[in-house]
Design a protein around this motif. Structure first.
Motif, PDB file in Angstrom:
ATOM      1  N   ASP A  73       0.950  -1.299   0.072  1.00  0.00           N
ATOM      2  CA  ASP A  73       0.097  -0.061   0.177  1.00  0.00           C
ATOM      3  C   ASP A  73       0.824   1.361  -0.150  1.00  0.00           C
ATOM      4  O   ASP A  73       0.567   2.119  -0.561  1.00  0.00           O
ATOM      5  N   MET A  74       1.966   1.212   0.619  1.00  0.00           N
ATOM      6  CA  MET A  74       2.926   2.251   0.641  1.00  0.00           C
ATOM      7  C   MET A  74       3.273   3.063  -1.121  1.00  0.00           C
ATOM      8  O   MET A  74       3.622   3.940  -0.875  1.00  0.00           O
ATOM      9  N   THR A  75       3.365   1.963  -1.775  1.00  0.00           N
ATOM     10  CA  THR A  75       3.873   2.301  -2.912  1.00  0.00           C
ATOM     11  C   THR A  75       2.644   3.050  -3.714  1.00  0.00           C
ATOM     12  O   THR A  75       3.169   3.774  -4.775  1.00  0.00           O
ATOM     13  N   GLY A  76       1.423   3.009  -3.237  1.00  0.00           N
ATOM     14  CA  GLY A  76       0.778   3.792  -4.009  1.00  0.00           C
ATOM     15  C   GLY A  76       0.168   4.941  -3.204  1.00  0.00           C
ATOM     16  O   GLY A  76      -0.734   5.831  -3.576  1.00  0.00           O
ATOM     17  N   ALA A  77       0.895   5.250  -2.185  1.00  0.00           N
ATOM     18  CA  ALA A  77       0.619   6.411  -1.153  1.00  0.00           C
ATOM     19  C   ALA A  77       1.137   7.733  -1.610  1.00  0.00           C
ATOM     20  O   ALA A  77       0.616   8.732  -1.229  1.00  0.00           O
ATOM     21  N   LEU A  78       2.270   7.690  -2.349  1.00  0.00           N
ATOM     22  CA  LEU A  78       2.817   9.104  -2.826  1.00  0.00           C
ATOM     23  C   LEU A  78       2.110   9.563  -4.271  1.00  0.00           C
ATOM     24  O   LEU A  78       1.455   8.704  -5.060  1.00  0.00           O
ATOM     25  N   LYS A  79       1.935  10.976  -4.147  1.00  0.00           N
ATOM     26  CA  LYS A  79       1.347  11.521  -5.174  1.00  0.00           C
ATOM     27  C   LYS A  79       1.994  11.315  -6.685  1.00  0.00           C
ATOM     28  O   LYS A  79       3.198  10.709  -6.499  1.00  0.00           O
ATOM     29  N   ARG A  80       1.350  11.270  -7.649  1.00  0.00           N
ATOM     30  CA  ARG A  80       1.733  10.851  -8.957  1.00  0.00           C
ATOM     31  C   ARG A  80       2.876  11.839  -9.294  1.00  0.00           C
ATOM     32  O   ARG A  80       2.871  13.096  -9.052  1.00  0.00           O
ATOM     33  N   GLY A  81       3.867  11.090  -9.955  1.00  0.00           N
ATOM     34  CA  GLY A  81       5.361  12.066 -10.330  1.00  0.00           C
ATOM     35  C   GLY A  81       6.436  11.938  -9.307  1.00  0.00           C
ATOM     36  O   GLY A  81       7.374  11.955  -9.765  1.00  0.00           O
ATOM     37  N   TYR A  82       5.922  11.276  -8.107  1.00  0.00           N
ATOM     38  CA  TYR A  82       6.965  11.033  -7.248  1.00  0.00           C
ATOM     39  C   TYR A  82       7.602   9.664  -7.547  1.00  0.00           C
ATOM     40  O   TYR A  82       7.038   8.493  -7.972  1.00  0.00           O
ATOM     41  N   GLN A  83       9.031   9.493  -7.503  1.00  0.00           N
ATOM     42  CA  GLN A  83       9.665   8.203  -7.497  1.00  0.00           C
ATOM     43  C   GLN A  83      10.317   7.790  -6.432  1.00  0.00           C
ATOM     44  O   GLN A  83      11.014   8.345  -5.798  1.00  0.00           O
ATOM     45  N   GLY A  84       9.358   6.851  -5.674  1.00  0.00           N
ATOM     46  CA  GLY A  84       9.926   6.219  -4.301  1.00  0.00           C
ATOM     47  C   GLY A  84      11.164   5.410  -4.138  1.00  0.00           C
ATOM     48  O   GLY A  84      11.353   4.812  -5.015  1.00  0.00           O
ATOM     49  N   THR A  85      11.819   5.548  -3.297  1.00  0.00           N
ATOM     50  CA  THR A  85      12.784   4.620  -2.736  1.00  0.00           C
ATOM     51  C   THR A  85      12.474   4.175  -1.205  1.00  0.00           C
ATOM     52  O   THR A  85      12.140   4.973  -0.582  1.00  0.00           O
ATOM     53  N   PHE A  86      12.482   2.769  -0.953  1.00  0.00           N
ATOM     54  CA  PHE A  86      12.612   2.444   0.361  1.00  0.00           C
ATOM     55  C   PHE A  86      13.633   2.468   1.014  1.00  0.00           C
ATOM     56  O   PHE A  86      14.717   2.048   0.542  1.00  0.00           O
ATOM     57  N   VAL A  87      13.688   2.618   2.204  1.00  0.00           N
ATOM     58  CA  VAL A  87      14.876   2.605   3.254  1.00  0.00           C
ATOM     59  C   VAL A  87      14.519   1.794   4.553  1.00  0.00           C
ATOM     60  O   VAL A  87      13.513   2.093   4.930  1.00  0.00           O
ATOM     61  N   PHE A  88      15.320   1.219   5.173  1.00  0.00           N
ATOM     62  CA  PHE A  88      15.190   0.415   6.260  1.00  0.00           C
ATOM     63  C   PHE A  88      16.630  -0.131   6.848  1.00  0.00           C
ATOM     64  O   PHE A  88      17.637  -0.001   5.977  1.00  0.00           O
ATOM     65  N   HIS A  89      16.467  -0.647   7.980  1.00  0.00           N
ATOM     66  CA  HIS A  89      17.572  -1.198   8.669  1.00  0.00           C
ATOM     67  C   HIS A  89      17.947  -2.798   7.994  1.00  0.00           C
ATOM     68  O   HIS A  89      16.956  -3.423   7.500  1.00  0.00           O
ATOM     69  N   ARG A  90      19.056  -3.211   8.059  1.00  0.00           N
ATOM     70  CA  ARG A  90      19.500  -4.621   7.488  1.00  0.00           C
ATOM     71  C   ARG A  90      18.612  -5.628   8.250  1.00  0.00           C
ATOM     72  O   ARG A  90      18.289  -6.620   7.489  1.00  0.00           O
ATOM     73  N   THR A  91      18.418  -5.391   9.582  1.00  0.00           N
ATOM     74  CA  THR A  91      17.537  -6.513  10.327  1.00  0.00           C
ATOM     75  C   THR A  91      16.095  -6.639   9.855  1.00  0.00           C
ATOM     76  O   THR A  91      15.492  -7.541   9.653  1.00  0.00           O
ATOM     77  N   THR A  92      15.508  -5.387   9.326  1.00  0.00           N
ATOM     78  CA  THR A  92      14.044  -5.420   8.716  1.00  0.00           C
ATOM     79  C   THR A  92      14.190  -5.923   7.193  1.00  0.00           C
ATOM     80  O   THR A  92      13.499  -6.803   7.037  1.00  0.00           O
ATOM     81  N   LEU A  93      15.522  -5.683   6.587  1.00  0.00           N
ATOM     82  CA  LEU A  93      15.615  -6.541   5.382  1.00  0.00           C
ATOM     83  C   LEU A  93      15.566  -8.009   5.410  1.00  0.00           C
ATOM     84  O   LEU A  93      15.149  -8.705   4.707  1.00  0.00           O
ATOM     85  N   ALA A  94      16.150  -8.514   6.585  1.00  0.00           N
ATOM     86  CA  ALA A  94      16.165  -9.918   6.914  1.00  0.00           C
ATOM     87  C   ALA A  94      14.792 -10.502   7.185  1.00  0.00           C
ATOM     88  O   ALA A  94      14.381 -11.412   6.724  1.00  0.00           O
ATOM     89  N   ARG A  95      13.898  -9.669   7.852  1.00  0.00           N
ATOM     90  CA  ARG A  95      12.621  -9.825   8.163  1.00  0.00           C
ATOM     91  C   ARG A  95      11.808  -9.907   6.648  1.00  0.00           C
ATOM     92  O   ARG A  95      11.228 -10.746   6.688  1.00  0.00           O
ATOM     93  N   LEU A  96      11.944  -9.010   5.816  1.00  0.00           N
ATOM     94  CA  LEU A  96      11.418  -8.978   4.559  1.00  0.00           C
ATOM     95  C   LEU A  96      11.419 -10.257   3.912  1.00  0.00           C
ATOM     96  O   LEU A  96      10.822 -10.990   3.287  1.00  0.00           O
TER      97      LEU A  96
END
Length: 198
Positions: A73-96
């Motif tokens: 849902d986050m990927t659709g939350a920004l207004k049109r025209g914005y180019q989003g990048t995800f950022v998080f901690h490496r432990t969150t990446l492991a959880r993903l």
């Protein structure tokens, strides 16, 4: 401070080592400031900006599927025209990487694509050591944002090095001081979406 004995007798170039260590220290502090800085004699952190935090989506997600859906849902939350990048901690990446479907138990690994330019749900992602790690009291924090539009870094280019061989010459000590000036501020809070899983 460094002694003349060290400078003359070290098995490696002490000046280069000091500059390298200083540059690494500056880089860590700057990155930490961009994420968590107070804005007082340091950058304003995008996770500390009051308007950005006000838009934080925070919920107890009962299972991996709900958590994955919230990220989608986050990927659709920004207004049109914005180019989003995800950022998080490496432990969150492991959880993903461990997320599983509640219906059939299959890994949802397909959300992540590894390689030279890794992506999450088709958007680039970056692992930042200053983000809140998984398993802490704060809960996982994932940010999806267009940093190019939403965050301004003002950087006075270069590192100033002051080498003082005279002040403590009687003690045979050389003082090397490094100076760098940089700041950052959130300029467009709407370009940020934060998700915290409590």
């Amino acid at each position: 401070p460094v002694t003349l004995d060290q400078l003359m007798n070290a098995q490696f170039n002490m000046d280069s080592e000091i500059l390298s260590d200083g540059g690494e220290s500056f880089a860590y502090c700057e990155g930490n400031g961009f994420v968590k800085g107070t804005g007082v004699k340091q950058p304003e952190g995008f996770t500390k900006n009051a308007t950005v935090i006000a838009g934080l989506s925070s919920a107890d997600m009962p299972d991996d599927t709900a958590y994955a859906n919230a990220i989608i849902d986050m990927t659709g939350a920004l207004k049109r025209g914005y180019q989003g990048t995800f950022v998080f901690h490496r432990t969150t990446l492991a959880r993903l990487r461990r997320l599983r479907s509640t219906s059939n138990g299959e890994l949802l690994w397909g959300m992540l694509q590894d390689g030279p330019r890794p992506t999450l749900l088709g958007a680039p992602y970056a692992v930042l050591p200053s983000m809140d790690p998984h398993g802490t009291n704060q809960g996982d924090l994932i940010v999806y944002a267009d940093f190019r539009r939403g965050y301004q870094i003002v950087d006075r280019a270069g590192l100033t090095v002051v080498r003082d061989d005279l002040a403590k010459k009687r003690q045979a000590i050389v003082e090397i001081t490094l100076h760098r000036w940089l700041t950052g501020i959130v300029t467009m809070p709407e370009a940020f979406k934060l998700l915290r899983d409590n």
